[in-house]
Write a protein that holds these residues in place. Structure first.
Motif, PDB file in Angstrom:
ATOM      1  N   ALA A   1     -30.978 -13.608 -10.748  1.00  0.00           N
ATOM      2  CA  ALA A   1     -31.669 -12.507  -9.903  1.00  0.00           C
ATOM      3  C   ALA A   1     -33.403 -12.660  -9.727  1.00  0.00           C
TER       4      ALA A   1
ATOM      5  N   ALA B   1     -33.445  -4.597   1.081  1.00  0.00           N
ATOM      6  CA  ALA B   1     -33.305  -6.216   1.719  1.00  0.00           C
ATOM      7  C   ALA B   1     -33.284  -6.625   2.787  1.00  0.00           C
TER       8      ALA B   1
ATOM      9  N   VAL C   1     -30.296 -11.036  -2.914  1.00  0.00           N
ATOM     10  CA  VAL C   1     -30.587  -9.348  -3.274  1.00  0.00           C
ATOM     11  C   VAL C   1     -30.323  -8.924  -2.629  1.00  0.00           C
TER      12      VAL C   1
ATOM     13  N   ARG D   1     -34.228 -15.851  -8.421  1.00  0.00           N
ATOM     14  CA  ARG D   1     -34.673 -16.179  -7.095  1.00  0.00           C
ATOM     15  C   ARG D   1     -35.753 -15.466  -6.297  1.00  0.00           C
ATOM     16  N   LEU D   2     -35.577 -13.433  -7.254  1.00  0.00           N
ATOM     17  CA  LEU D   2     -36.859 -12.537  -6.354  1.00  0.00           C
ATOM     18  C   LEU D   2     -38.529 -13.398  -6.494  1.00  0.00           C
TER      19      LEU D   2
ATOM     20  N   THR E   1     -39.232  -6.514  -5.789  1.00  0.00           N
ATOM     21  CA  THR E   1     -38.521  -6.689  -7.741  1.00  0.00           C
ATOM     22  C   THR E   1     -39.480  -6.103  -8.515  1.00  0.00           C
TER      23      THR E   1
ATOM     24  N   HIS F   1     -32.912 -15.893   0.259  1.00  0.00           N
ATOM     25  CA  HIS F   1     -33.041 -15.101  -1.159  1.00  0.00           C
ATOM     26  C   HIS F   1     -33.436 -13.848  -1.468  1.00  0.00           C
TER      27      HIS F   1
ATOM     28  N   VAL G   1     -36.583  -3.752  -8.699  1.00  0.00           N
ATOM     29  CA  VAL G   1     -35.222  -4.750  -9.793  1.00  0.00           C
ATOM     30  C   VAL G   1     -35.349  -4.848 -11.111  1.00  0.00           C
TER      31      VAL G   1
END
Length: 405
Positions: free
Chosen positions: A258, A131, A115, A261-262, A187, A111, A190
């Motif tokens: 997104a 990442a 990202v 997944r985070l 996270t 994951h 984002v």
């Protein structure tokens, strides 16, 4: 006489900066709007299922771990679940928890990788570099536990090949604390970034109805509000003993995928901590002397979704049939629903949002109009060798002979 004007076709691939592997998409466009899309696959067929039939049961996990470098824990586990289904063996409890730990570490690094790539695809290379930096400690842990950063080779019929010693548990927990803090920062960055909101929200929407219609799985389904997860719906390994949540987002766009997944990274960290705390004593494997005749099905929730393996045994020492369905096989076709009506500039990003693994997806068969197979495996292999020999002749290379190919 009225002339018919054909709409322009735009080619994406088979080699494209936003496609990590070889795949060819044909976009029919009206101005900047995509009105139709088609795909051609089979640029990377490797014949894994056929090769599996030539290997002994205990050798196959090393083969299927190479179906996908990212899913090199989940494919072997799904295969092992299928074989253990045939054999009817009860795996030691300690091995079941170790399987969870390795598979969740795999999910975390997968994951984070996605990202980072997503950030790179939209020109946000700060996210890409963060990442990649934060993924490294996860790979280091996998190397410390299994001896490899990928292709771990830990799972076997009847248990695991290697144990997790008590000495390493504090280090795993300490690294998880660090990874969690870094991922909280990433996270938050984002989720709060207005540029990412503007670029990803409302893009490549796959509605809940279309997600069900195309039978997508994993974060692609959960990002469209479909709360499915094999770890909860049909628990294997030790997942049924752990407390965790299935993450969903209802929007169905790239941003929702997104977010899923985070947030799933934190659920994986939670599961690993519980598994380490509950890790029972005892052996990590039992001896399985033979696989009886029969059929078995096994699945595992890979980072991209459910991966499914079917194995048939005739009582010998190798599978007589091995069927594999990786998650990308059902996720990739959803582009028919998520890309039509979108802008050209958004299509490649939408395709990447399902985290496609094209080498997982490749299938090759030559059939006639009645679905009869006209070319079997041996014929296709021979034709491939002849084609390679022709190319070598054109290039003036004489390094290999036909029998070496």
């Amino acid at each position: 006489m009225k002339q018919t004007v054909k709409k322009p076709i735009l080619a994406v691939g088979p080699f494209h900066p936003l496609q990590e592997e070889m795949e060819f998409f044909q976009l029919t466009v009206d101005g900047e709007i995509v009105t139709d899309i088609d795909v051609r696959i089979s640029y990377n067929h490797r014949g894994m299922e056929k090769i599996s039939e030539t290997l002994q049961f205990d050798q196959v996990p090393f083969l299927v771990s190479r179906i996908c470098g990212i899913c090199s824990a989940s494919h072997p586990l799904a295969y092992i679940n299928a074989v253990e289904d045939i054999a009817g063996v009860t795996v030691p409890e300690r091995a079941q928890y170790i399987r969870v730990i390795i598979n969740e570490l795999e999910r975390i690094h997968s994951h984070i990788l996605w990202v980072g790539l997503a950030g790179h695809f939209i020109g946000y290379d700060t996210v890409f570099m963060w990442a990649w930096k934060y993924r490294e400690p996860v790979l280091d842990l996998l190397e410390e536990i299994t001896g490899n950063r990928n292709n771990y080779g830990n799972v076997k019929v009847g248990g695991c090949r290697e144990d997790i010693s008590d000495d390493i548990k504090p280090k795993i927990l300490k690294e998880l604390d660090k990874i969690e803090k870094k991922m909280e920062m990433l996270t938050k960055a984002v989720l709060d970034d207005p540029v990412l909101h503007a670029r990803l929200k409302g893009i490549g929407v796959l509605s809940k109805e279309d997600a069900i219609k195309y039978a997508v799985t994993g974060p692609t389904a959960r990002g469209s509000g479909v709360a499915i997860d094999v770890r909860r719906d049909d628990p294997y390994a030790a997942y049924g003993d752990l407390d965790w949540n299935v993450i969903t987002q209802p929007e169905g766009d790239v941003f929702a995928k997104a977010v899923v997944r985070l947030l799933e990274i934190f659920e994986s960290i939670k599961m690993i901590r519980q598994a380490l705390k509950k890790l029972p004593g005892g052996p990590v494997t039992i001896e399985v002397k033979e696989i009886p005749p029969g059929e078995g099905c096994g699945h595992a929730e890979a980072p991209r979704g459910e991966t499914f393996h079917y194995v048939r045994s005739d009582g010998g020492n190798r599978p007589v049939r091995h069927k594999i369905r990786a998650p990308s096989y059902v996720n990739v076709p959803s582009f028919k629903a998520s890309c039509l009506g979108g802008h050209i500039a958004d299509v490649t990003l939408t395709l990447a949002a399902v985290d496609p693994c094209y080498s997982c997806t490749e299938r090759l068969a030559v059939v006639d109009q009645h679905n009869n197979i006209t070319h079997n495996y041996e014929t296709l292999l021979q034709r491939s060798r002849e084609k390679t020999a022709q190319i070598q002749k054109v290039l003036g290379s004489s390094g290999l002979k036909m029998e070496d190919l």
